[in-house]
Design an enzyme around this catalytic site. Structure first.
Site, short mmCIF file in Angstrom:
data_model
loop_
_atom_site.label_atom_id
_atom_site.label_comp_id
_atom_site.label_asym_id
_atom_site.label_seq_id
_atom_site.Cartn_x
_atom_site.Cartn_y
_atom_site.Cartn_z
N TYR A 138 0.89 -1.17 0.00
CA TYR A 138 0.00 0.00 0.00
C TYR A 138 0.92 1.21 0.00
O TYR A 138 0.90 2.03 0.89
CB TYR A 138 -0.84 -0.09 1.28
N THR B 108 -1.92 0.42 -5.14
CA THR B 108 -2.39 1.31 -6.21
C THR B 108 -1.41 2.45 -6.42
O THR B 108 -1.01 3.12 -5.47
CB THR B 108 -3.77 1.88 -5.83
N HIS C 177 -2.25 7.59 -3.02
CA HIS C 177 -3.39 6.69 -2.90
C HIS C 177 -3.84 6.57 -1.44
O HIS C 177 -5.03 6.68 -1.13
CB HIS C 177 -3.03 5.31 -3.47
N ASP D 179 -5.34 -5.19 -9.27
CA ASP D 179 -5.90 -5.74 -8.03
C ASP D 179 -7.38 -5.37 -7.97
O ASP D 179 -7.76 -4.33 -7.43
CB ASP D 179 -5.13 -5.16 -6.83
N GLN E 278 -15.73 -4.15 0.61
CA GLN E 278 -14.54 -3.75 1.38
C GLN E 278 -14.91 -2.84 2.55
O GLN E 278 -14.44 -3.04 3.68
CB GLN E 278 -13.57 -3.02 0.43
N ARG F 286 -11.99 8.14 6.10
CA ARG F 286 -11.81 8.53 7.50
C ARG F 286 -11.87 10.05 7.65
O ARG F 286 -12.94 10.62 7.75
CB ARG F 286 -10.50 7.94 8.05
CA CA Z 1 -4.27 -3.12 -3.84
#
Ligand code: CA
Length: 424
Positions: A137, A358, A142, A242, A249, A151
């Site tokens: 990540y 990403t 991203h 992905d 999610q 959030r």
């Molecule tokens: Ca991913």
């Protein structure tokens, strides 16, 4: 002798300057054709070079490859297990055989017909048998975008993000090559105004523009790699999509992270571009502030300048470019990712896939997912013919492409192209 990366090299094969597969690239893959079972191939221009045929004609006799049948297997794993010195010997020898001044194949019509096939006449398979898949990540853009949406824009990055390359263990069994369609997954979601969760096909199917590296050497359980050592374990890289179901999610990810929103499928490009071929495209990474812990410190240029593009083709419309990004934007490099992955003694296996996360850039047209491009559906994408998209529809085709270019030499990855099928 000239290195396999030398910009002055030319092949006796006619190659368009816009081709991803110049003689300086020579990526490895697994192909099959009506007259031959799965085996190792190398891409050159519009052709696939059958590496096993070369060994049968004793053109590899001077190399330290003891068992040439490693090139007659349905995955690259056994070849990769031979280690980086052999990867380099093999790529160097193939480069030599394809140079315009080398007659060994060029002047042997029969051999040429046997070892060179048109790419359009072969089927590309998954290049490696994948024991493990990890997804990082590592794009700060991203992570900041997602943190802002889900959030708090004021505290988009969680406190750990700049101290370690965040990642999770993904699912290896559902990784498929380019050309294999992905079916819309079903699952549990909880609409914002609903009291209880519901079940059905995802309404927020998304892609994630990523690249992945593949390890070609194992480590012992209990041992760790430094960022410097990590490089010797990396065989090469591919484009990686992905697939993600955002509504699934959002409901499932607390507190243990991604699960069914991700493991229904990931797609990868079939040609593995070696780290050796990418050497000329190294660039410095971003300044890491705060300073990282000593086990994550590195020196030199560890990022790579690789142009990335995503297109969306909706049914009955033209293909439209919806994202242009670059692998160089990543905050954490792959040396740090592997050092972190092994610091607790977790062992690597041959064929493992490690995806970047990403790859979003700093500008809105460089965001690497529909989630970010449409800002969670609030700002739909405008496609040709007046078509709009918040997330992906059945029948949409997502294609990712990537290439590096310097001194007139282009080293490309080809593409990973995937159509979305309706839920069962
Ligand atoms: Ca991913």
């Amino acid at each position: 002798m000239l290195s396999a990366n030398d910009p002055s090299l030319h092949s006796w094969i006619q190659i368009a300057p816009t081709s991803d597969f110049q003689i300086q690239n020579l990526p490895f893959g697994i192909f099959q054709a009506p007259d031959r079972d799965p085996r190792v191939g190398v891409a050159i221009g519009d052709y696939v070079l059958d590496v096993y045929v070369l060994t049968q004609h004793r053109l590899f006799d001077m190399l330290d490859v003891e068992d040439p049948t490693v090139f007659h297997r349905p995955s690259l794993n056994d070849f990769m297990a031979l280690g980086r010195p052999i990867w380099r010997q093999v790529r160097g020898r193939i480069s030599e055989l394809l140079r315009n001044d080398n007659p060994e194949i060029r002047d042997n019509r029969e051999l040429m017909a046997e070892c060179l096939l048109k790419q359009k006449d072969v089927e590309m398979l998954l290049p490696v048998q994948i024991p493990n898949y990890t997804d990082f990540y590592s794009s700060i853009e991203h992570a900041t975008n997602v943190g802002s949406m889900f959030r708090d824009p004021a505290n988009a990055l969680l406190p750990n993000w700049k101290h370690l390359p965040v990642g999770y263990h993904g699912r290896a069994s559902s990784i498929v090559p380019s050309g294999v369609p992905i079916r819309r997954p079903k699952g549990q979601t909880k609409p914002a105004n609903a009291e209880l969760p519901i079940f059905g096909p995802t309404q927020q199917l998304d892609f994630e523009l990523e690249m992945a590296f593949i390890t070609g050497q194992p480590t012992q359980l209990g041992s760790s790699l430094t960022p410097e050592e990590a490089e010797e374990y990396i065989f090469g890289m591919v484009l990686f999509n992905d697939w993600s179901a955002r509504d699934i999610q959002a409901w499932e990810y607390v507190p243990l992270g991604p699960f069914l929103a991700k493991n229904f499928g990931s797609s990868m490009s079939p040609w593995v571009v070696t780290l050796d071929a990418l050497e000329p495209f190294r660039v410095p990474g971003p300044v890491q502030d705060p300073k990282v812990l000593p086990y994550l410190e590195y020196s030199g240029n560890k990022n790579l300048d690789i142009n990335l593009q995503v297109t969306l083709q909706a049914p009955d419309t033209e293909e439209a470019v919806i994202c242009q990004s670059n692998y160089k934007h990543l905050y954490w490099n792959m040396n740090q990712q592997l050092a972190h992955h092994t610091v607790n003694g977790c062992n690597l296996e041959v064929g493992d896939v490690y995806a970047s996360g990403t790859i979003s850039g700093p500008t809105p047209d460089s965001y690497g997912s529909m989630l970010e491009l449409t800002w969670r559906g609030t700002n739909p994408l405008q496609l040709p013919n007046g078509t709009e998209r918040k997330f992906l529809h059945d029948g949409d085709i997502i294609t990712m492409r990537g290439y590096a270019e310097r001194n007139g030499v282009r080293v490309g990855f080809g593409e990973v192209r995937t159509e979305i099928l309706p839920a069962i």
